[in-house]
Design a protein around this motif. Structure first.
Motif, PDB file in Angstrom:
ATOM      1  N   SER A 107      23.634  31.042 -36.633  1.00 51.23           N
ATOM      2  CA  SER A 107      24.751  31.382 -35.750  1.00 51.23           C
ATOM      3  C   SER A 107      25.991  31.716 -36.566  1.00 51.23           C
ATOM      4  N   VAL A 108      26.981  32.261 -35.876  1.00 52.06           N
ATOM      5  CA  VAL A 108      28.261  32.565 -36.516  1.00 52.06           C
ATOM      6  C   VAL A 108      28.872  31.306 -37.129  1.00 52.06           C
ATOM      7  N   ALA A 109      28.949  30.229 -36.350  1.00 48.05           N
ATOM      8  CA  ALA A 109      29.545  28.987 -36.849  1.00 48.05           C
ATOM      9  C   ALA A 109      28.766  28.426 -38.031  1.00 48.05           C
ATOM     10  N   ASP A 110      27.434  28.485 -37.973  1.00 40.47           N
ATOM     11  CA  ASP A 110      26.623  27.988 -39.087  1.00 40.47           C
ATOM     12  C   ASP A 110      26.919  28.773 -40.364  1.00 40.47           C
ATOM     13  N   ASN A 111      27.122  30.093 -40.240  1.00 42.15           N
ATOM     14  CA  ASN A 111      27.449  30.899 -41.406  1.00 42.15           C
ATOM     15  C   ASN A 111      28.848  30.600 -41.927  1.00 42.15           C
ATOM     16  N   GLU A 168      28.757  21.863 -43.810  1.00 48.10           N
ATOM     17  CA  GLU A 168      28.561  21.593 -42.399  1.00 48.10           C
ATOM     18  C   GLU A 168      29.434  20.437 -41.917  1.00 48.10           C
ATOM     19  N   ARG A 169      29.963  20.596 -40.701  1.00 44.51           N
ATOM     20  CA  ARG A 169      30.766  19.549 -40.083  1.00 44.51           C
ATOM     21  C   ARG A 169      29.851  18.397 -39.681  1.00 44.51           C
ATOM     22  N   LEU A 212      41.778  35.984 -36.766  1.00 42.76           N
ATOM     23  CA  LEU A 212      41.459  37.300 -37.305  1.00 42.76           C
ATOM     24  C   LEU A 212      41.516  38.395 -36.246  1.00 42.76           C
ATOM     25  N   GLY A 213      41.864  38.014 -35.009  1.00 45.95           N
ATOM     26  CA  GLY A 213      41.992  39.010 -33.952  1.00 45.95           C
ATOM     27  C   GLY A 213      40.694  39.372 -33.276  1.00 45.95           C
ATOM     28  N   HIS A 214      39.667  38.500 -33.417  1.00 46.65           N
ATOM     29  CA  HIS A 214      38.364  38.779 -32.809  1.00 46.65           C
ATOM     30  C   HIS A 214      37.852  37.562 -32.030  1.00 46.65           C
ATOM     31  N   PRO A 215      38.589  37.154 -30.989  1.00 41.66           N
ATOM     32  CA  PRO A 215      38.127  36.004 -30.192  1.00 41.66           C
ATOM     33  C   PRO A 215      36.860  36.301 -29.411  1.00 41.66           C
ATOM     34  N   GLU A 216      36.500  37.617 -29.291  1.00 44.16           N
ATOM     35  CA  GLU A 216      35.299  37.973 -28.522  1.00 44.16           C
ATOM     36  C   GLU A 216      34.006  37.651 -29.265  1.00 44.16           C
ATOM     37  N   ILE A 217      34.088  37.387 -30.581  1.00 46.34           N
ATOM     38  CA  ILE A 217      32.885  37.036 -31.336  1.00 46.34           C
ATOM     39  C   ILE A 217      32.549  35.567 -31.057  1.00 46.34           C
ATOM     40  N   ARG A 218      31.401  35.342 -30.419  1.00 50.47           N
ATOM     41  CA  ARG A 218      31.033  33.979 -30.018  1.00 50.47           C
ATOM     42  C   ARG A 218      30.521  33.176 -31.219  1.00 50.47           C
ATOM     43  N   ALA A 267      32.168  22.434 -35.088  1.00 45.88           N
ATOM     44  CA  ALA A 267      32.043  23.645 -35.904  1.00 45.88           C
ATOM     45  C   ALA A 267      32.286  24.894 -35.062  1.00 45.88           C
ATOM     46  N   ASN A 268      31.741  24.902 -33.840  1.00 46.44           N
ATOM     47  CA  ASN A 268      31.940  26.052 -32.958  1.00 46.44           C
ATOM     48  C   ASN A 268      33.415  26.235 -32.623  1.00 46.44           C
ATOM     49  N   ARG A 269      34.080  25.137 -32.349  1.00 46.54           N
ATOM     50  CA  ARG A 269      35.506  25.210 -32.004  1.00 46.54           C
ATOM     51  C   ARG A 269      36.327  25.714 -33.190  1.00 46.54           C
ATOM     52  N   ALA A 270      36.043  25.181 -34.383  1.00 46.19           N
ATOM     53  CA  ALA A 270      36.788  25.599 -35.572  1.00 46.19           C
ATOM     54  C   ALA A 270      36.524  27.068 -35.916  1.00 46.19           C
ATOM     55  N   ALA A 271      35.255  27.491 -35.790  1.00 49.12           N
ATOM     56  CA  ALA A 271      34.921  28.897 -36.063  1.00 49.12           C
ATOM     57  C   ALA A 271      35.624  29.821 -35.071  1.00 49.12           C
TER      58      ALA A 271
END
Length: 517
Positions: free
Chosen positions: A100-104, A110-111, A133-139, A122-126
């Motif tokens: 996932s994005v957060a895992d990367n 790892e948290r 970075l201006g890309h909140p649409e990236i889940r 981790a998901n919240r921090a990512a």
């Protein structure tokens, strides 16, 4: 612009790195100050990638010294570099597609609490980093392999920001971004440097250097030929001369009346659609004509090329080559009909990186070298060598693995493949992405030479001046539709930008949508 510290955060002196038969770095000097954007320039093969791998701890120098905050350091591995606060964003992103994005973002860091990972944290921090970075649409939960190249670039940047880096190396960060995303990237860089973070910025786009850079260091043949040059006051001509050792006029080949101007179109695309991506695209290209497709990343321009080539199966519409209708979604049929594609991601889509140069050149013409079911290696290598020499490939060693070549020379290998195939239609997606200014001039001349031979060429590029400089006719693509078309010399960069950003009406003198070029 930030106000950098006068004291270097990083100093690299006399860095030497040798590989078998190659002295990649031959005494490089570089100093970077906190709060500055230091631009590292040089042609492909000048030593930039090797230098940043030394800085990242991936390569160990054979000679030289490195100091950090005034103290000597040894960067024995990437963890040592990261522990000092050095983060590197490589041009070829080192992401794990299946995670996932957060895992990367937090890979290797790892948290967790009491040995138990905390994915929600981790998901919240990512998500917070991507919003910055201006890309909140990236889940954060999305699989990285499903994202576009531009979105993957943002994930890699989020990972660098997550490391509380004091120095971030960015290798061609704008290569997969559209103009709006590039401007946002520059704002992120300005915010970082305002907080005292140093940035080493590598780009072949000289106009970016002037906009975002503070100082410039130029490498040539593994040596530092200039350092500390002010980015705002150093002319393009001076930079190019330092990079190449000669003066290169950064101009496009003279546009001439193409030889097939009165001929029937060799490529005809009618009402082509790909559900969810583009719709009702029609155009025609005659022998010797260069058609340019201008549009932002995500506009559908690359997918149009891939659909014409058969790599994607059209939902509706037809593609004809010399009056012969192609079977949709069939690459072999397109190649047999004389269609060639140089894809945007040449390393992952266009080349067999661990195979020799000659096999990459002959890949689409192997039947020509078959004798009794066996390949004639000598004939295959000679044919590849002839193409390599004609394109001034460096080095002309066709037994060498293609992965060892610079970006510009790798692109020449892809073009040589289709030259050998004698294709009628050549589709070029970002032909100069990651290519230095000297090799760009050679590729521009080659494209014009192919057109003069009667090849119909279609070029996609994120750089609008490149489209206008190379093409005879231009299609402007926005949101999967053609919003304007017309002769390149009747369009200008500002008008095309307006069209791709806003989908506005065509310019006076340009053909309106519905008229086939």
């Amino acid at each position: 612009m930030s106000t950098p510290s006068a004291t270097p955060l990083l100093e690299m002196h006399g860095i030497v790195k040798q590989f078998p038969g190659v002295r990649a770095l031959d005494g490089v000097d570089l100093d970077v100050r906190a709060g500055e954007v230091h631009c590292l320039l040089g042609q492909n093969g000048a030593g930039k990638s090797t230098l940043i791998k030394v800085l990242a701890g991936a390569h160990q120098p054979d000679e030289g010294r490195i100091t950090w905050d005034g103290a000597p350091v040894t960067l024995g591995d990437p963890q040592a570099a990261m522990s000092l606060g050095i983060a590197t964003i490589y041009q070829e992103l080192d992401l794990v597609a299946g995670l996932s994005v957060a895992d990367n973002v937090f890979l290797g860091r790892e948290r967790s609490r009491l040995g138990i990972t905390r994915p929600a944290q981790a998901n919240r921090a990512a998500g917070e980093l991507l919003a910055r970075l201006g890309h909140p649409e990236i889940r954060p939960t999305a699989e990285v392999g499903s994202l576009s190249a531009a979105a993957q670039q943002m994930v890699s940047m989020a990972r660098a920001l997550s490391q509380d880096a004091r120095l971030i190396v960015m290798d061609e960060p704008s290569a997969v971004l559209d103009s709006e995303e590039v401007e946002h990237l520059f704002q992120v860089i300005r915010d970082l440097t305002a907080d005292g973070v140093a940035v080493v910025y590598i780009s072949h786009r000289l106009e970016e250097i002037r906009e975002v850079g503070d100082r410039i260091t130029v490498l040539k043949d593994g040596r530092t030929v200039a350092t500390g040059l002010p980015a705002a006051d150093t002319s393009t001509r001076e930079v190019i001369t330092l990079m190449t050792g000669r003066t290169i006029e950064y101009v496009f080949p003279t546009r001439r009346e193409f030889p097939g101007q009165a001929a029937e179109p060799v490529l005809q695309v009618q009402d082509l659609s790909l559900a969810g991506t583009f719709s009702d695209v029609s155009f025609a290209v005659r022998p010797g004509e260069v058609l340019g497709l201008a549009g932002l990343v995500g506009s559908g321009r690359s997918e149009i090329l891939e659909t014409v080539y058969g790599a994607r199966r059209a939902t509706t519409g037809t593609v004809q080559i010399a009056g012969r209708r192609l079977r949709p979604g069939n690459v072999a049929a397109a190649v047999d009909a004389g269609v060639g594609l140089a894809p945007e991601e040449r390393k992952s889509q266009g080349l067999l990186l661990t195979e020799p140069i000659y096999r990459n050149i002959t890949l689409s013409s192997l039947a020509r070298f078959a004798r009794g079911g066996l390949l004639s290696g000598g004939a295959e290598k000679q044919a590849a060598r002839d193409q390599a020499e004609a394109l001034d490939l460096r080095p002309v060693d066709v037994d060498r693995e293609v992965r060892t070549l610079s970006g510009g020379n790798q692109q020449k290998v892809v073009l040589a493949r289709w030259l050998l195939r004698d294709c009628k239609v050549l589709l070029l997606d970002e032909p100069t992405r990651g290519v230095d200014v000297g090799a760009r001039s050679e590729i521009y001349a080659l494209i014009r030479e192919l057109a003069d031979r009667g090849v119909a060429v279609v070029v996609v590029s994120s750089e609008i001046p490149e489209v206008l400089g190379l093409a005879d006719q231009v299609l402007v693509i926005a949101d999967g539709a053609i919003v304007a078309r017309g002769p390149a010399d009747e369009l200008d960069e500002h008008r095309v930008l307006d069209l791709v950003m806003e989908g506005a009406a065509p310019t006076p003198g340009a053909a309106r949508e519905g008229d086939v070029a």
